[in-house]
Write a protein that holds these residues in place. Structure first.
Motif, PDB file in Angstrom:
ATOM      1  N   GLY A 125      38.896  50.221  31.173  1.00 53.49           N
ATOM      2  CA  GLY A 125      38.759  48.996  31.993  1.00 53.49           C
ATOM      3  C   GLY A 125      39.122  49.144  33.450  1.00 53.49           C
ATOM      4  N   LEU A 126      40.470  49.338  33.439  1.00 57.17           N
ATOM      5  CA  LEU A 126      41.237  49.324  34.920  1.00 57.17           C
ATOM      6  C   LEU A 126      40.646  50.605  35.720  1.00 57.17           C
ATOM      7  N   GLY A 130      48.343  46.253  31.251  1.00 58.69           N
ATOM      8  CA  GLY A 130      49.783  46.823  30.900  1.00 58.69           C
ATOM      9  C   GLY A 130      50.086  48.247  31.731  1.00 58.69           C
ATOM     10  N   ALA A 131      49.304  48.148  32.938  1.00 57.41           N
ATOM     11  CA  ALA A 131      49.727  49.519  33.693  1.00 57.41           C
ATOM     12  C   ALA A 131      49.969  48.880  35.213  1.00 57.41           C
ATOM     13  N   PRO A 132      51.483  48.919  35.394  1.00 60.37           N
ATOM     14  CA  PRO A 132      51.602  47.959  36.557  1.00 60.37           C
ATOM     15  C   PRO A 132      51.329  49.016  37.971  1.00 60.37           C
ATOM     16  N   ALA A 133      51.440  50.223  37.910  1.00 59.47           N
ATOM     17  CA  ALA A 133      51.054  51.104  39.191  1.00 59.47           C
ATOM     18  C   ALA A 133      49.686  50.859  39.534  1.00 59.47           C
ATOM     19  N   GLY A 134      48.919  50.959  38.486  1.00 58.99           N
ATOM     20  CA  GLY A 134      47.313  50.856  38.473  1.00 58.99           C
ATOM     21  C   GLY A 134      46.822  49.700  39.192  1.00 58.99           C
ATOM     22  N   CYS A 135      47.575  48.306  38.711  1.00 57.62           N
ATOM     23  CA  CYS A 135      47.252  47.400  38.997  1.00 57.62           C
ATOM     24  C   CYS A 135      47.574  46.929  40.478  1.00 57.62           C
ATOM     25  N   CYS A 174      46.307  41.350  36.168  1.00 59.37           N
ATOM     26  CA  CYS A 174      45.979  42.867  35.692  1.00 59.37           C
ATOM     27  C   CYS A 174      46.784  43.327  34.900  1.00 59.37           C
ATOM     28  N   GLU A 175      48.243  43.198  35.130  1.00 61.62           N
ATOM     29  CA  GLU A 175      49.037  43.804  33.956  1.00 61.62           C
ATOM     30  C   GLU A 175      49.181  43.299  32.605  1.00 61.62           C
ATOM     31  N   GLN A 176      48.725  41.774  32.521  1.00 59.20           N
ATOM     32  CA  GLN A 176      48.558  41.334  31.189  1.00 59.20           C
ATOM     33  C   GLN A 176      47.326  41.934  30.430  1.00 59.20           C
ATOM     34  N   GLY A 186      53.040  42.191  45.225  1.00 64.15           N
ATOM     35  CA  GLY A 186      53.516  42.605  44.003  1.00 64.15           C
ATOM     36  C   GLY A 186      53.613  41.689  42.855  1.00 64.15           C
ATOM     37  N   ALA A 187      54.037  40.637  43.190  1.00 68.04           N
ATOM     38  CA  ALA A 187      54.365  39.531  42.360  1.00 68.04           C
ATOM     39  C   ALA A 187      53.148  38.377  42.283  1.00 68.04           C
ATOM     40  N   GLY A 188      52.056  38.913  42.949  1.00 74.20           N
ATOM     41  CA  GLY A 188      51.064  37.628  42.999  1.00 74.20           C
ATOM     42  C   GLY A 188      50.166  37.730  41.675  1.00 74.20           C
ATOM     43  N   ARG A 189      49.344  36.752  41.679  1.00 74.26           N
ATOM     44  CA  ARG A 189      48.899  36.694  40.362  1.00 74.26           C
ATOM     45  C   ARG A 189      47.651  37.679  40.134  1.00 74.26           C
ATOM     46  N   GLU A 190      47.076  38.294  41.021  1.00 74.79           N
ATOM     47  CA  GLU A 190      46.279  39.200  40.693  1.00 74.79           C
ATOM     48  C   GLU A 190      46.893  40.542  39.944  1.00 74.79           C
ATOM     49  N   VAL A 191      48.007  40.849  40.395  1.00 76.56           N
ATOM     50  CA  VAL A 191      48.713  41.799  39.724  1.00 76.56           C
ATOM     51  C   VAL A 191      49.144  41.728  38.523  1.00 76.56           C
TER      52      VAL A 191
END
Length: 428
Positions: A45-46, A124-129, A119-121, A111-116
């Motif tokens: 999906g990502l 579960g892919a921080p770098a990709g998000c 997306c991580e939720q 990096g701590a914004g809502r979009e990231v």
């Protein structure tokens, strides 16, 4: 003089960054990002979201010139040392004072914004998000590179950190503006509020006829704008779109707002006719024109302004007709043709008035001494006024209204008018 020097230094910085350090979005498309390579461990999906944003970026960048060279974004951040100006769903903006003088705004991925976080939720892919969010900033940079207008914040340069940083590798160097404060604007003289609305209409006309086609600002809110040297500029373009809604019939083309809906036509090309232009225009009406245009306008101009409000509020006007209506009001105002052509007696405005160009007194723009006299005669406390050498952005002089002729301390270049009831007539 000092402000002009700062602007020249920022302009020089802009040229240097664009020529020596910017890596364009088009060049980035040729890089084959790790997140999109075959065999990537990112969730499907990502990966699909990344591909969609990359395709959108490629389409916008087509035909744009690529800048050469590279400057690490880390270098730009270290040079900043400034305060955070704001942060949003995707990005964070920091004030920077760069070498050579002049202040700019540095915009990068939050990096701590809502979009990231969202997306991580999901994935579960921080770098990709973070990469997904970076594509939105790249889109904004690409649009700012291709769209040049006084109503769009200027892009001084951009850089892409290709040294392996996983977070916010893209940084845009932008013209610095002040946040738009609507309550503050409501307290400014009508002429300044009209200037802001006129500038917005000129921007929307450009967006409707841009080199990329008709552009809509999907997140059209006052917070997306800033003030730069008294001029309104849009500063957030990542939610702009050049795509018009596809349709099969007219029923597919309803333009919905919280309080109104507008039926539009489906063209033979399968697109909702003028939907981008009309969305921008109605948003300008509901967020700006309604509040800034009518209040304390010259009485003779109010019928023209009411027609503009009615026509844009009902989408009876398109952007072309709206611009012509604004230009007509500007011409009437600058030329003084809106004034009633009859002899005016010099009599009568309070030493404190609203809105005024000065908080300490009553300082208003006028077309002529006759208009100043008419203003003065409408206020029982006004005993005199001075036509000063100061002028507004339209070229109109500022007049200072006084409550007593004995309080006058004019300079040698000012013309003083005194009520006949207070003295024998006019004197210099």
């Amino acid at each position: 003089m000092e402000a002009g020097g700062r602007r020249r230094r920022v302009a020089a910085l802009s040229a240097a960054l664009l020529a020596l350090s910017a890596l364009s979005a088009l060049a980035l498309l040729l890089l084959s990002p790790p997140a999109l390579r075959a065999g990537s461990a990112l969730p499907p999906g990502l990966l699909e979201e990344l591909r969609q944003r990359r395709r959108d970026l490629r389409r916008l960048a087509a035909g744009g010139a690529a800048a050469e060279g590279g400057l690490r974004c880390g270098d730009v951040r270290r040079a900043a040392g400034g305060a955070v100006l704001g942060s949003g769903f995707t990005k964070v903006v920091v004030r920077a004072a760069l070498a050579g003088g002049g202040a700019v705004a540095l915009k990068s991925v939050h990096g701590a914004g809502r979009e990231v976080r969202q997306c991580e939720q999901r994935y579960g892919a921080p770098a990709g998000c973070r990469r997904l969010a970076a594509y939105k900033l790249l889109k904004e940079v690409t649009l700012l590179r291709r769209l040049r207008h006084p109503g769009i914040v200027q892009l001084h340069g951009q850089c892409y950190d290709s040294g392996g940083e996983t977070e916010a590798g893209v940084t845009a160097v932008l013209e610095l503006g002040a946040p738009l404060e609507m309550i503050q604007l409501l307290q400014t003289p009508w002429e300044e509020r009209f200037k802001i609305c006129l500038g917005l209409v000129e921007l929307l006309f450009y967006l409707a006829h841009s080199p990329l086609g008709s552009i809509v600002l999907l997140d059209f809110q006052p917070r997306q704008f800033v003030m730069v040297d008294g001029n309104l500029k849009v500063t957030d373009m990542d939610d702009a779109s050049t795509e018009e809604l596809s349709c099969e019939e007219d029923n597919d083309c309803t333009l919905d707002f919280p309080t109104k809906s507008f039926p539009l036509r489906c063209s033979s090309a399968g697109k909702c006719e003028g939907i981008n232009e009309k969305r921008n225009l109605f948003n300008a009406y509901r967020y700006f024109f309604t509040y800034l245009l009518p209040h304390s306008a010259p009485p003779a101009l109010q019928p023209f302004l009411s027609d503009i409000l009615n026509a844009t509020g009902n989408l009876r006007y398109g952007i072309n007709e709206t611009l012509r209506a604004f230009e007509k009001v500007l011409h009437l105002y600058k030329s003084g043709l809106y004034l009633q052509k009859r002899p005016l007696l010099l009599k009568a405005e309070a030493y404190k008035c609203w809105p005024s160009y000065s908080h300490l007194g009553c300082l208003l723009s006028v077309h002529s001494p006759e208009e100043a006299a008419a203003i003065c005669s409408s206020q029982p406390h006004c005993q005199s006024f001075i036509i000063t050498q100061q002028r507004t952005w339209t070229g109109r002089p500022l007049a200072s209204f006084q409550s007593s002729p004995t309080d006058l301390i004019p300079d040698t270049t000012a013309i003083v008018y005194i009520k006949r009831s207070a003295s024998l007539g006019r004197r210099l």
